[in-house]
Design a protein around this motif. Structure first.
Motif, PDB file in Angstrom:
ATOM      1  N   ALA A   1       0.828  -1.210   0.000  1.00 40.44           N
ATOM      2  CA  ALA A   1       0.000   0.000   0.000  1.00 40.44           C
ATOM      3  C   ALA A   1       0.862   1.259   0.000  1.00 40.44           C
ATOM      4  O   ALA A   1       0.566   2.232  -0.711  1.00 40.44           O
ATOM      5  N   ALA A   2       1.934   1.255   0.792  1.00 36.79           N
ATOM      6  CA  ALA A   2       2.816   2.423   0.829  1.00 36.79           C
ATOM      7  C   ALA A   2       3.474   2.662  -0.523  1.00 36.79           C
ATOM      8  O   ALA A   2       3.586   3.804  -0.990  1.00 36.79           O
ATOM      9  N   PHE A   3       3.897   1.591  -1.187  1.00 31.11           N
ATOM     10  CA  PHE A   3       4.514   1.731  -2.507  1.00 31.11           C
ATOM     11  C   PHE A   3       3.526   2.300  -3.520  1.00 31.11           C
ATOM     12  O   PHE A   3       3.871   3.193  -4.317  1.00 31.11           O
ATOM     13  N   LEU A   4       2.274   1.812  -3.492  1.00 26.20           N
ATOM     14  CA  LEU A   4       1.270   2.324  -4.426  1.00 26.20           C
ATOM     15  C   LEU A   4       0.950   3.787  -4.153  1.00 26.20           C
ATOM     16  O   LEU A   4       0.741   4.576  -5.095  1.00 26.20           O
ATOM     17  N   VAL A   5       0.899   4.152  -2.874  1.00 23.55           N
ATOM     18  CA  VAL A   5       0.624   5.550  -2.534  1.00 23.55           C
ATOM     19  C   VAL A   5       1.742   6.452  -3.045  1.00 23.55           C
ATOM     20  O   VAL A   5       1.500   7.520  -3.626  1.00 23.55           O
ATOM     21  N   VAL A   6       2.985   6.034  -2.824  1.00 29.81           N
ATOM     22  CA  VAL A   6       4.116   6.838  -3.306  1.00 29.81           C
ATOM     23  C   VAL A   6       4.107   6.928  -4.826  1.00 29.81           C
ATOM     24  O   VAL A   6       4.318   8.005  -5.413  1.00 29.81           O
ATOM     25  N   LEU A   7       3.839   5.801  -5.492  1.00 33.15           N
ATOM     26  CA  LEU A   7       3.802   5.806  -6.957  1.00 33.15           C
ATOM     27  C   LEU A   7       2.692   6.712  -7.471  1.00 33.15           C
ATOM     28  O   LEU A   7       2.886   7.485  -8.432  1.00 33.15           O
ATOM     29  N   GLY A   8       1.508   6.639  -6.842  1.00 32.30           N
ATOM     30  CA  GLY A   8       0.418   7.511  -7.257  1.00 32.30           C
ATOM     31  C   GLY A   8       0.717   8.979  -7.001  1.00 32.30           C
ATOM     32  O   GLY A   8       0.378   9.845  -7.827  1.00 32.30           O
ATOM     33  N   ALA A   9       1.358   9.278  -5.868  1.00 36.36           N
ATOM     34  CA  ALA A   9       1.697  10.671  -5.565  1.00 36.36           C
ATOM     35  C   ALA A   9       2.691  11.228  -6.569  1.00 36.36           C
ATOM     36  O   ALA A   9       2.575  12.385  -7.002  1.00 36.36           O
ATOM     37  N   VAL A  10       3.671  10.406  -6.962  1.00 31.92           N
ATOM     38  CA  VAL A  10       4.646  10.860  -7.962  1.00 31.92           C
ATOM     39  C   VAL A  10       3.964  11.120  -9.304  1.00 31.92           C
ATOM     40  O   VAL A  10       4.255  12.117  -9.994  1.00 31.92           O
ATOM     41  N   ALA A  11       3.024  10.219  -9.692  1.00 31.49           N
ATOM     42  CA  ALA A  11       2.342  10.400 -10.972  1.00 31.49           C
ATOM     43  C   ALA A  11       1.452  11.637 -10.965  1.00 31.49           C
ATOM     44  O   ALA A  11       1.435  12.422 -11.925  1.00 31.49           O
TER      45      ALA A  11
END
Length: 317
Positions: A67-77
């Protein structure tokens, strides 16, 4: 209640410990009562509780990290400078809803091509593999032809083969040559993938131990019966996971037939995107392929795990 006497009786005079008349020195335990259920010890229960607790911790850790990885990836996008343009061109919900019926009709053609090509590939690949593993001197020309077939069609890229078959075969103007683009695409996919599947089958046939053949011949089976009833079932079971991996790739490569013009999913997405100047239909076509390939991938992984468990169980015996 008196406990049973488990002490060994001393050997009598004139008898040796190994003689049939000598009393046995093994310790006998009273039989368990009928219907008694297994009751784990306190130490075993504590070990099971620890394993369950460790599994829960590992599951929660994996879920939180993902979940943390997806949140970071979404925030970067989302924070990227071109996000608004990407969202308008690739993530337009209205465009996806309007294009989805056409994508679904095109994807049905992909599924039809996949099923027909899969059957043809299995039959042709198995025949080529059987020819390559035979040792009959009279079949040497066929073995040579099968080897050349595998070497040539494994070396030609699938997209190039689709072009050559799709445009070259009709140019010959032979009687009975198919003219439908999707049929020509199925022929190209069959030629390409049957070379790969033939090598998979050949590896499975060679993996069967020679003792299996010898045992079958000792039971009176001829060569054909040995291959059909003994060798082939074991070979197919051994190579089922890699076969599924090849067919997962085949399902995706049906999109290559779009270069010949049939209205499959990729071609339908291309027409819709060119008409509306929006690339969201490409994303819809990708989601349709993912909806089929992911379950097939998980099924292939499950078969691989079961094969590994059978191997470990056989080694432990």
């Amino acid at each position: 209640m008196d406990r049973p006497d488990t002490t060994a009786a001393p050997p009598t005079a004139g008898t040796a410990p190994g003689d049939p008349g000598a009393p046995r020195s093994t310790v006998k335990t009273p039989p368990a009562p009928d219907g008694a259920a297994y009751v784990p010890s306190e130490h075993e229960r504590e070990r099971q509780r620890y394993r369950r607790s460790r599994k829960r911790r590992q599951t929660w850790t994996a879920a939180l990290c993902t979940a943390a990885f997806l949140v970071v990836l979404g925030a970067v996008a989302v924070s990227s400078p071109g996000w608004e343009r990407v969202r308008a061109l690739f993530l337009d919900g209205a465009e996806l809803r309007s294009a989805f019926p056409e994508l679904l009709r095109g994807f049905w053609l992909n599924i039809q091509m996949f099923v027909i090509a899969e059957v043809l590939i299995l039959v042709l690949g198995l025949l080529i593999a059987l020819v390559r593993v035979t040792r009959s001197p009279g079949l040497q020309p066929l073995r040579l032809a099968a080897t050349v077939y595998v070497d040539v069609f494994r070396g030609v890229p699938t997209l190039l083969l689709v072009f050559l078959v799709g445009f070259g075969l009709p140019a010959l103007e032979l009687q009975g040559t198919p003219s439908q683009p999707w049929v020509l695409g199925v022929i190209a996919l069959t030629l390409s993938y049957s070379a790969y599947v033939a090598e998979v089958f050949r590896a499975g046939l060679n993996s069967v131990h020679p003792a299996q053949r010898n045992a079958a011949r000792a039971l009176g089976l001829n060569e054909r019966q040995t291959v059909r009833h003994v060798v082939l079932p074991q070979a197919v079971r051994n190579v089922l996971p890699p076969l599924l991996n090849d067919f997962i790739a085949l399902q995706k490569d049906t999109a290559l037939v779009a270069v010949l013009g049939p209205l499959e999913a990729l071609r339908a997405a291309q027409i819709k995107a060119d008409y509306d100047f929006n690339y969201t239909p490409y994303l819809g076509a990708a989601l349709l392929f993912i909806a089929v390939t992911i379950p097939l991938t998980r099924f292939a992984d499950r078969l691989q795990r079961r094969a590994a468990e059978r191997t470990r169980a056989g080694a432990a015996r």
